[in-house]
Write a protein that holds these residues in place. Sequence first.
Motif, PDB file in Angstrom:
ATOM      1  N   GLU A  53     108.515 -64.055 -44.662  1.00 16.58           N
ATOM      2  CA  GLU A  53     108.242 -64.798 -45.600  1.00 16.58           C
ATOM      3  C   GLU A  53     108.130 -64.178 -46.883  1.00 16.58           C
ATOM      4  O   GLU A  53     107.507 -63.049 -46.920  1.00 16.58           O
ATOM      5  CB  GLU A  53     107.118 -65.524 -45.141  1.00 16.58           C
ATOM      6  CG  GLU A  53     106.288 -66.728 -46.250  1.00 16.58           C
ATOM      7  CD  GLU A  53     105.116 -67.026 -46.254  1.00 16.58           C
ATOM      8  OE1 GLU A  53     104.715 -67.484 -46.966  1.00 16.58           O
ATOM      9  OE2 GLU A  53     104.349 -66.722 -45.031  1.00 16.58           O
ATOM     10  N   GLU A  54     108.984 -64.526 -47.805  1.00 17.42           N
ATOM     11  CA  GLU A  54     108.967 -64.181 -49.106  1.00 17.42           C
ATOM     12  C   GLU A  54     107.736 -64.601 -49.991  1.00 17.42           C
ATOM     13  O   GLU A  54     107.626 -65.772 -50.096  1.00 17.42           O
ATOM     14  CB  GLU A  54     110.253 -64.603 -49.746  1.00 17.42           C
ATOM     15  CG  GLU A  54     110.440 -63.586 -51.192  1.00 17.42           C
ATOM     16  CD  GLU A  54     110.771 -62.105 -50.918  1.00 17.42           C
ATOM     17  OE1 GLU A  54     110.499 -61.526 -51.807  1.00 17.42           O
ATOM     18  OE2 GLU A  54     111.504 -61.913 -49.891  1.00 17.42           O
ATOM     19  N   ILE A  55     107.011 -63.623 -50.513  1.00 13.11           N
ATOM     20  CA  ILE A  55     105.894 -63.975 -51.275  1.00 13.11           C
ATOM     21  C   ILE A  55     105.986 -63.607 -52.764  1.00 13.11           C
ATOM     22  O   ILE A  55     106.198 -62.388 -52.896  1.00 13.11           O
ATOM     23  CB  ILE A  55     104.590 -63.568 -50.766  1.00 13.11           C
ATOM     24  CG1 ILE A  55     104.417 -63.979 -49.401  1.00 13.11           C
ATOM     25  CG2 ILE A  55     103.401 -63.834 -51.675  1.00 13.11           C
ATOM     26  CD1 ILE A  55     102.875 -63.332 -48.596  1.00 13.11           C
ATOM     27  N   PRO A  56     106.277 -64.561 -53.705  1.00 12.28           N
ATOM     28  CA  PRO A  56     106.484 -64.094 -55.007  1.00 12.28           C
ATOM     29  C   PRO A  56     105.350 -63.298 -55.549  1.00 12.28           C
ATOM     30  O   PRO A  56     104.312 -63.541 -55.273  1.00 12.28           O
ATOM     31  CB  PRO A  56     106.585 -65.323 -55.847  1.00 12.28           C
ATOM     32  CG  PRO A  56     106.661 -66.511 -54.749  1.00 12.28           C
ATOM     33  CD  PRO A  56     106.145 -66.083 -53.533  1.00 12.28           C
ATOM     34  N   ALA A  57     105.695 -62.075 -56.204  1.00 11.80           N
ATOM     35  CA  ALA A  57     104.642 -61.138 -56.773  1.00 11.80           C
ATOM     36  C   ALA A  57     105.397 -60.597 -58.138  1.00 11.80           C
ATOM     37  O   ALA A  57     106.430 -59.979 -57.808  1.00 11.80           O
ATOM     38  CB  ALA A  57     104.279 -59.879 -55.806  1.00 11.80           C
ATOM     39  N   ASP A  58     104.626 -60.232 -58.957  1.00 14.31           N
ATOM     40  CA  ASP A  58     104.928 -59.548 -60.164  1.00 14.31           C
ATOM     41  C   ASP A  58     104.451 -58.070 -59.958  1.00 14.31           C
ATOM     42  O   ASP A  58     105.104 -57.360 -60.544  1.00 14.31           O
ATOM     43  CB  ASP A  58     104.304 -60.101 -61.558  1.00 14.31           C
ATOM     44  CG  ASP A  58     104.764 -61.416 -61.734  1.00 14.31           C
ATOM     45  OD1 ASP A  58     105.951 -61.969 -61.509  1.00 14.31           O
ATOM     46  OD2 ASP A  58     103.680 -62.478 -61.903  1.00 14.31           O
ATOM     47  N   THR A  59     103.390 -58.165 -59.092  1.00 16.22           N
ATOM     48  CA  THR A  59     102.844 -56.575 -58.744  1.00 16.22           C
ATOM     49  C   THR A  59     102.386 -56.608 -57.547  1.00 16.22           C
ATOM     50  O   THR A  59     101.770 -57.449 -56.840  1.00 16.22           O
ATOM     51  CB  THR A  59     101.448 -56.439 -59.585  1.00 16.22           C
ATOM     52  OG1 THR A  59     101.877 -56.538 -61.313  1.00 16.22           O
ATOM     53  CG2 THR A  59     101.096 -55.244 -59.701  1.00 16.22           C
ATOM     54  N   VAL A  60     102.341 -55.334 -56.854  1.00 15.67           N
ATOM     55  CA  VAL A  60     102.149 -55.208 -55.684  1.00 15.67           C
ATOM     56  C   VAL A  60     101.224 -53.960 -55.526  1.00 15.67           C
ATOM     57  O   VAL A  60     101.443 -53.048 -56.012  1.00 15.67           O
ATOM     58  CB  VAL A  60     103.471 -54.807 -54.540  1.00 15.67           C
ATOM     59  CG1 VAL A  60     102.909 -54.473 -53.182  1.00 15.67           C
ATOM     60  CG2 VAL A  60     104.408 -55.766 -54.649  1.00 15.67           C
ATOM     61  N   VAL A  61      99.765 -54.144 -55.084  1.00 17.19           N
ATOM     62  CA  VAL A  61      98.924 -53.511 -54.958  1.00 17.19           C
ATOM     63  C   VAL A  61      98.666 -52.902 -53.860  1.00 17.19           C
ATOM     64  O   VAL A  61      98.424 -53.500 -52.701  1.00 17.19           O
ATOM     65  CB  VAL A  61      97.489 -53.831 -55.660  1.00 17.19           C
ATOM     66  CG1 VAL A  61      96.577 -52.966 -55.465  1.00 17.19           C
ATOM     67  CG2 VAL A  61      97.764 -54.606 -57.099  1.00 17.19           C
ATOM     68  N   VAL A  62      98.808 -51.412 -53.718  1.00 21.06           N
ATOM     69  CA  VAL A  62      98.622 -50.658 -52.164  1.00 21.06           C
ATOM     70  C   VAL A  62      97.029 -50.138 -52.145  1.00 21.06           C
ATOM     71  O   VAL A  62      96.572 -49.402 -53.080  1.00 21.06           O
ATOM     72  CB  VAL A  62      99.446 -49.405 -52.413  1.00 21.06           C
ATOM     73  CG1 VAL A  62      99.522 -48.661 -51.055  1.00 21.06           C
ATOM     74  CG2 VAL A  62     100.931 -49.845 -52.607  1.00 21.06           C
ATOM     75  N   ALA A  63      96.512 -51.042 -51.140  1.00 22.47           N
ATOM     76  CA  ALA A  63      95.087 -50.182 -50.909  1.00 22.47           C
ATOM     77  C   ALA A  63      94.952 -50.062 -49.312  1.00 22.47           C
ATOM     78  O   ALA A  63      94.392 -50.393 -48.512  1.00 22.47           O
ATOM     79  CB  ALA A  63      94.461 -51.625 -50.859  1.00 22.47           C
ATOM     80  N   VAL A  64      95.987 -48.887 -48.998  1.00 25.12           N
ATOM     81  CA  VAL A  64      96.105 -48.521 -47.707  1.00 25.12           C
ATOM     82  C   VAL A  64      96.251 -46.901 -47.678  1.00 25.12           C
ATOM     83  O   VAL A  64      96.885 -46.428 -48.731  1.00 25.12           O
ATOM     84  CB  VAL A  64      97.176 -49.088 -46.803  1.00 25.12           C
ATOM     85  CG1 VAL A  64      96.884 -50.380 -46.569  1.00 25.12           C
ATOM     86  CG2 VAL A  64      98.479 -48.910 -47.165  1.00 25.12           C
ATOM     87  N   GLY A  65      95.918 -46.246 -46.638  1.00 25.33           N
ATOM     88  CA  GLY A  65      96.376 -44.780 -46.505  1.00 25.33           C
ATOM     89  C   GLY A  65      95.602 -43.820 -47.213  1.00 25.33           C
ATOM     90  O   GLY A  65      96.219 -42.850 -47.940  1.00 25.33           O
ATOM     91  N   TYR A  66      94.421 -44.063 -47.402  1.00 26.93           N
ATOM     92  CA  TYR A  66      93.548 -43.198 -48.030  1.00 26.93           C
ATOM     93  C   TYR A  66      93.217 -41.689 -47.286  1.00 26.93           C
ATOM     94  O   TYR A  66      93.281 -41.784 -46.012  1.00 26.93           O
ATOM     95  CB  TYR A  66      92.206 -43.911 -48.411  1.00 26.93           C
ATOM     96  CG  TYR A  66      92.147 -44.881 -49.585  1.00 26.93           C
ATOM     97  CD1 TYR A  66      92.217 -44.548 -50.664  1.00 26.93           C
ATOM     98  CD2 TYR A  66      92.176 -46.043 -49.054  1.00 26.93           C
ATOM     99  CE1 TYR A  66      92.754 -45.528 -51.910  1.00 26.93           C
ATOM    100  CE2 TYR A  66      92.531 -46.928 -49.956  1.00 26.93           C
ATOM    101  CZ  TYR A  66      92.931 -46.824 -51.319  1.00 26.93           C
ATOM    102  OH  TYR A  66      92.802 -47.704 -52.303  1.00 26.93           O
ATOM    103  N   ARG A  67      93.183 -40.558 -47.754  1.00 28.58           N
ATOM    104  CA  ARG A  67      92.910 -39.412 -47.166  1.00 28.58           C
ATOM    105  C   ARG A  67      91.708 -38.734 -47.671  1.00 28.58           C
ATOM    106  O   ARG A  67      91.608 -39.100 -49.077  1.00 28.58           O
ATOM    107  CB  ARG A  67      94.207 -38.517 -47.311  1.00 28.58           C
ATOM    108  CG  ARG A  67      95.289 -39.086 -46.587  1.00 28.58           C
ATOM    109  CD  ARG A  67      96.366 -37.876 -46.669  1.00 28.58           C
ATOM    110  NE  ARG A  67      97.621 -38.591 -46.036  1.00 28.58           N
ATOM    111  CZ  ARG A  67      98.854 -38.629 -46.568  1.00 28.58           C
ATOM    112  NH1 ARG A  67      99.130 -38.354 -47.766  1.00 28.58           N
ATOM    113  NH2 ARG A  67      99.971 -39.061 -45.953  1.00 28.58           N
TER     114      ARG A  67
END
Length: 158
Positions: free
Chosen positions: A102-116
């Motif tokens: 499903e396509e979700i419109p977005a002007d910005t994509v915020v990544v909140a995964v993969g912390y080390r």
Amino acid sequence: IRSEKVVLATEVLSGGVQTGEKVVVIGGGSVGCEVAEFLAESGKPVTIVEMLPELAHGVEPTGRSLLLERLSQLGVNTLTQARIARISEHGVAVSQESGEPEEIPADTVVVAVGYRPKQEVLDLLEESPFQIYALGDCREVGQISDAIHSAAWLARQI
């Protein structure tokens, strides 16, 4: 993911970057939920995409309940058991078990995964004549409450 529209949650929360109007947050852990709440409070439409069956997994129960209630009140859209199939100039394609992406419109994509663990400061102190104790995110990424409890326990041992 190497797009100008893709930013890190920490950059948004620190005020280092501004987001567009429509935002998709990848990751529904505590940081993802908190950045979604922060953006929704400013009136932005936000969607959280989380691959686990529930949001804020691992957050203590009372805090989790309040956080999820605030997200609901702010109208944050949530998709669980979902994965990002691709990021495009128009938004993100999200695939769920139930069918086609499903396509979700977005002007910005915020990544909140993969912390080390962030060990840079610890590495700088390696040659120090002082006894050094590693706590918090330099040792193991976790919740602030875990770091506080570890610090209290260590202080009692010293």
